[in-house]
Design an enzyme around this catalytic site. Sequence first.
Site, PDB file in Angstrom:
ATOM      1  N   GLY A  62       0.736  -1.215   0.066  1.00 23.82           N
ATOM      2  CA  GLY A  62      -0.091  -0.104  -0.113  1.00 23.82           C
ATOM      3  C   GLY A  62       0.737   1.344   0.016  1.00 23.82           C
ATOM      4  O   GLY A  62       0.506   2.515  -0.366  1.00 23.82           O
ATOM      5  N   GLY A  64       3.382   1.944  -1.847  1.00 26.79           N
ATOM      6  CA  GLY A  64       4.070   2.241  -3.256  1.00 26.79           C
ATOM      7  C   GLY A  64       3.461   3.472  -3.851  1.00 26.79           C
ATOM      8  O   GLY A  64       2.675   4.085  -3.116  1.00 26.79           O
ATOM      9  N   ILE A  88       4.747  -3.477   4.658  1.00 26.29           N
ATOM     10  CA  ILE A  88       5.766  -4.112   5.728  1.00 26.29           C
ATOM     11  C   ILE A  88       6.254  -2.685   6.311  1.00 26.29           C
ATOM     12  O   ILE A  88       7.486  -2.988   7.185  1.00 26.29           O
ATOM     13  CB  ILE A  88       6.500  -5.042   5.301  1.00 26.29           C
ATOM     14  N   ILE A 106       3.128 -10.364   2.660  1.00 26.56           N
ATOM     15  CA  ILE A 106       2.557 -11.410   1.645  1.00 26.56           C
ATOM     16  C   ILE A 106       3.367 -12.674   1.661  1.00 26.56           C
ATOM     17  O   ILE A 106       2.888 -13.677   1.445  1.00 26.56           O
ATOM     18  CB  ILE A 106       2.295 -10.882   0.369  1.00 26.56           C
ATOM     19  N   TYR A 194      10.633  -9.060 -13.552  1.00 31.23           N
ATOM     20  CA  TYR A 194       9.660  -8.412 -13.265  1.00 31.23           C
ATOM     21  C   TYR A 194       8.571  -8.845 -14.523  1.00 31.23           C
ATOM     22  O   TYR A 194       7.460  -9.348 -14.090  1.00 31.23           O
ATOM     23  CB  TYR A 194       9.866  -7.091 -13.201  1.00 31.23           C
ATOM     24  N   LYS A 198       5.254 -11.475 -14.121  1.00 33.63           N
ATOM     25  CA  LYS A 198       3.804 -10.774 -14.307  1.00 33.63           C
ATOM     26  C   LYS A 198       3.092 -11.720 -15.318  1.00 33.63           C
ATOM     27  O   LYS A 198       1.839 -11.752 -15.143  1.00 33.63           O
ATOM     28  CB  LYS A 198       4.107  -9.265 -14.548  1.00 33.63           C
TER      29      LYS A 198
HETATM   30  C1  VAH Z   1       8.548   0.009 -14.591  1.00 30.59           C
HETATM   31  N1  VAH Z   1       6.932   1.599 -13.720  1.00 30.59           N
HETATM   32  O1  VAH Z   1       8.921   0.378 -15.019  1.00 30.59           O
HETATM   33  C2  VAH Z   1       6.993   0.140 -13.844  1.00 30.59           C
HETATM   34  C3  VAH Z   1       5.987  -0.215 -14.808  1.00 30.59           C
HETATM   35  C4  VAH Z   1       4.931   0.094 -17.021  1.00 30.59           C
HETATM   36  C5  VAH Z   1       6.205  -0.054 -16.183  1.00 30.59           C
HETATM   37  O2  VAH Z   1       5.629  -1.411 -14.692  1.00 30.59           O
HETATM   38  O3  VAH Z   1       9.047  -1.082 -14.180  1.00 30.59           O
END
Ligand code: VAH
Length: 372
Positions: A62, A64, A88, A106, A194, A198
């Site tokens: 929350g 971020g 956290i 989490i 990342y 996702k």
């Molecule tokens: C990033 N702001 O740059 C994030 C996002 C769309 C990009 O996922 O990693």
Amino acid sequence: MTVRLLNGVFSQVLLKPACGCTTPIVPVQFLGISPFQVPSRANFHSVSSSDTEHPRVLITGGLGQLGVGLAKLLRNRFGKDNVILSDIRKPSDHVFYSGPFIYSDILDYKNLREIVVNNRITWLIHYSALLSAVGEANVPLARDVNITGLHNILDTATEHNLRLFVPSTIGAFGPSSPRNPTPDLCIQRPRTIYGVSKVHAELIGEYYHYRYGLDFRCLRYPGIISADSQPGRGTTDYAVHIFHNAMKSGKFQCYLKPDTRLPMMYIDDCLRATLEIMEAPADSLPMRTYNIGAMSFTPEELAQEIVKHVPEFQVTYNVDTVLQAIADSWPMNFDDSNARKDWGWKHYYDLPELVTTMFNFYTSESRAAHVS
Ligand code: VAH
């Protein structure tokens, strides 16, 4: 109290009150100590109609870039005490006194289940994640938080039949995806932990939806630009920092090449889209993962728009090869035609409105600073 295997998760099935009212009787030992949790003297049967009409929302991660803004939007809609912000880290006074806030890790599955039970959560907005740049700098932590953490969220949401929102990103696409524009359904071979995490979130969220009926909903966010919240160390962060520098020093050094085109969005459009898809009737969602777009621009185009407000503004370029490689593997334009067709998504902010809004915020803020 009976214990049974539910979708592979052992769960304590809550006793239903004889009167048939839907509010389950939560065994007292579950009642926690946080000031915002339901007090032990609470008589569940006396919940007001508005309370039961409104979702009880938990936001993870929350503190971020997006959590505080989303909590504000949802509290205006569902009531302050029906939206619980969690993280956290310790919140600022402003955040702590603006509504319910609790600690939530989490990676601590038991803690997560307790929070959902003790606060009778019905919606879960899962914002905890390491973004592209910081994820590449710490792959094991990104894997733990973005993947293992997500599994705890999925199991808790399934066990308690929650409506679950997990954001995805333009970063879920890679160099082999069509980049201009990038449609919802195409090759997804991202090159960051990342992005990989996702794509996994999209696929396993949809798997739990089709297999267990989990009410999973996902939006692929572009780079989000906000004035009063800091971005989380991603590749699109330059588009936030450039405003701060334009106001403070009139100079900015950009780590991406001037012609690096990326999809972007103003935070208010992003938060509204998140509320809209969470409120969308299930039958208006033939898909469970959607691109959402607003604008796409290059650092050069953004600088030209900023110069209209700060004529002496100067940008220089010192390219970061790691971040440039990430940006070059991402979409240049986003095709969000399905979101517009299926649940009526539309953005309000284009580049000129974005820049004007950001400067209005900074000037009002600096004006306030001068006054105080
Ligand atoms: C990033 N702001 O740059 C994030 C996002 C769309 C990009 O996922 O990693």
